[in-house]
Motif scaffolding. Structure first.
Motif: not given
Lengths: 412, 412
Positions: B396-401
């Motif tokens: 979630v963190r990686y894809l949203s960045a």
């Protein structure tokens, strides 16, 4: 009795995909206590697959294949196994039905190519594939066990759990497991740690083996036991001895990270933290917030990449920036103090350095990083370290963020 | 003539580490046009390593070993190779000196264990290791070429590039190369892209193959040619056609990342950026500053993990935080505006979401992330996306960045 993992696919040999199936199966074999000494990768070529089968049969008794079960002419695994044992292939009617149903679900018709996927050597059992069209097989042949799985990881994993694990358990496996604890250390080199625990490397139960990776050294303590509880009892005296020897250099085990260990201590103490980052650009914050529930102790931070931001948001003195330079103990300390005050936390960390590849000078080479730590008591500490000018931007940033967490851990 | 990759280490057989070295070397062999038909993994056991060497010599002419070069008794690679060929090991004085210097740099003394790392078979050449203490070797023995590298990926890669590549080129390799361009896409699924370029998958020179990974879809366009220039000429008509078909969904090739592409555009335009991060906790800043020279356009940011920091440092309205919640389009926009104004940049990005696993509600599930973008013209945009509650905190963190960078890229 030992198992060999054989992964078939030219795409692995071209480096197009990472062979994660082998890692998964290796972990699963350890859980079942099945010894596993070799892994092989070979391309989509009949002669070479035969060579691999021959070699594997000489040294292993359970052969686990992944890949090469698809409908294209490139997919040779089943055919290669059958022809190696000079066994006829027969078409399995249930597989044909199953493939037809799967195509119908997608609103398509089975292609003639797929007929091939229904062929298995006479005497083998079908391992059904719930999601894909490629079934595997399980074949007990001449005192050997042969298992095949498709290369798609999700299908392979499900079939492994649903079919191979119960089957291997009926063969007596899984009564004894291989259990390991990975102990993690920081602030000591692999060879120095090895010297301190040298007398443990000759143990046979549990066994102790060292590993090194970026930013930490590891010792793996392993044993065979009936269950995890029994295993923990066997390894505990040794892990306790190692902890006593390593002192503060030991920071955690298994899935512990520096960020999770620091986070746990902060949570226990009810203390909070904020970060001021220059060269790491947010990487230290990202590490801390990688931990679930980090909002309990991590309030936030300021990424002060430019000097203006260092002055304006963190109150770093312009004079000191000019005199000492942005990469200095003084500035790291002021960043730590600034962010701690601005965000009202118990602890503040400042980090400033030269990640490279540009920006280095003779007195301040690439890889030089200063870490500042400010506490609620008004104390402030700083540490300068050089992470090596040729280790690359990624490692300088990663290792300095790890180091900041480790310094704080020791202080806590 | 063909190469075999042999990775040595019980940690791979236990599934503790993923064998990424084999993938890297496989890609490198393809670049040099060296055929490569087998990969083997074996544990830290002398007899088994001997068995692997014997098998490999029967079928391959270039043996590339990784791992097992450390200072501990488990590290057996060099010893196993020397004893297989019944060749004496001799201590290399230069290696001893080099290891001493490396220890001195870290303020430590060389341990007696490390002496072992200076032993190489008589007749072999040392492959120096710039960063670690484990040198490799290059040995031409009985018409075979034997190369050894440490298991630490960064050390292995540097030594491969610095020593093995030039050496293999003197042996005539690299005259015909397998050249590929990996084209990168975002905002389109693998099957949709595949459908659009379906007519290209049957080409034989160049070939086109699709790959999917987290946050992007890739097409690999490959050809064989004498040199990169010739190869580029062969593939160019196809890559141009693909770019025309994909439009804005194509963002770069090979080592391009969303952060490098965005960075290049900002640099060209002479514009600057700052970030305000909640759920990513610094990860977006870390991505942007992962690019060399990012200080030209990235000024810094504010990690606003707590609501207090959102209000105090970014000027997010308390009313809106209460009414809309921290995870809302309104707050993402205010974060973007706030950081842009505070840091005086042309662009500001705000990002707020629920990374999980806790904190989700029915109306705002885990995986919901809002991205705000504020421009110098006073415009502000926001986007809400759900990244899937079962994909895990990391993704979630990686894809949203990644998504924040992609939104900005399309705007630029």
């Amino acid at each position: 009795m030992s198992a060999e993992i054989i992964c078939i696919g030219t795409e692995i040999l071209l480096g197009d995909i990472l062979n994660s199936n082998a890692q998964y199966l290796a972990q699963e074999l350890a859980k079942l206590g099945i010894p596993h000494y070799y892994q092989t990768v070979v391309g989509d070529n009949l002669n070479r697959i035969h060579h691999v089968i021959k070699t594997a049969l000489e040294r292993s008794s359970i052969l686990i294949f992944t890949g090469g079960l698809g409908p294209t002419p490139d997919d040779l695994t089943t055919e290669a196994i059958a022809s190696y044992f000079q066994t006829k292939m027969i078409e399995d009617g249930e597989i044909i039905e199953d493939i037809k149903i799967k195509f119908a679900h997608r609103g398509r018709e089975m292609t003639p190519n797929n007929r091939k996927q229904a062929l298995i050597p006479q005497g083998a059992l079908v391992l059904p594939n719930k999601t894909g069209t490629a079934p595997g097989m399980m074949w007990e042949k001449e005192d050997k066990i042969i298992l095949t799985f498709p290369g798609v990881p999700s299908e392979m994993k499900q079939m492994w759990q649903d079919t191979a694990v119960p089957f291997l358990k009926t063969k007596g496996w899984g009564q004894e497991i291989i259990y390991s604890q990975m102990m993690r250390f920081r602030g000591i080199g692999e060879s120095s740690l090895a010297q301190k625990v040298n007398h443990l490397f000759d143990l046979t139960n549990p066994t102790v083996a060292p590993y090194a990776s970026h930013g930490e050294v590891k010792l793996r303590v392993s044993t065979k036991a009936k269950n995890p509880e029994e295993a923990r009892k066997i390894i505990q005296p040794i892990t306790e001895e190692i902890k006593a020897i390593a002192g503060q250099d030991y920071f955690g085990s298994d899935s512990d990270t520096l960020a999770s260990v620091v986070g746990n201590i902060l949570k226990q103490k009810g203390e909070t933290i904020s970060v001021a980052e220059s060269c790491t650009g947010g990487g230290l914050g990202a590490m801390l917030t990688d931990i679930e529930g980090s909002s309990e102790y991590f309030m936030g931070g300021i990424i002060a990449y430019s000097n203006e931001v260092k002055m304006k948001l963190l109150g770093v003195s312009e004079d000191d920036l000019n005199k000492e330079g942005a990469v200095s103990a003084m500035v790291a300390e002021q960043m730590a103090i600034g962010v701690r005050e601005k965000l009202g936390t118990d602890w503040g960390i400042g980090i400033t350095g030269i990640a490279g590849p540009g920006g280095g000078t003779e007195s301040k080479p690439v890889g030089l990083v200063y870490i500042g730590i400010a506490s609620a008591k008004g104390e402030v500490f700083s540490y300068g370290d050089t992470y090596g000018s040729n280790r690359g931007r990624y490692l300088v940033r990663y290792l300095s963020a790890c180091n900041a967490l480790d310094k704080l851990r020791r202080m806590l």
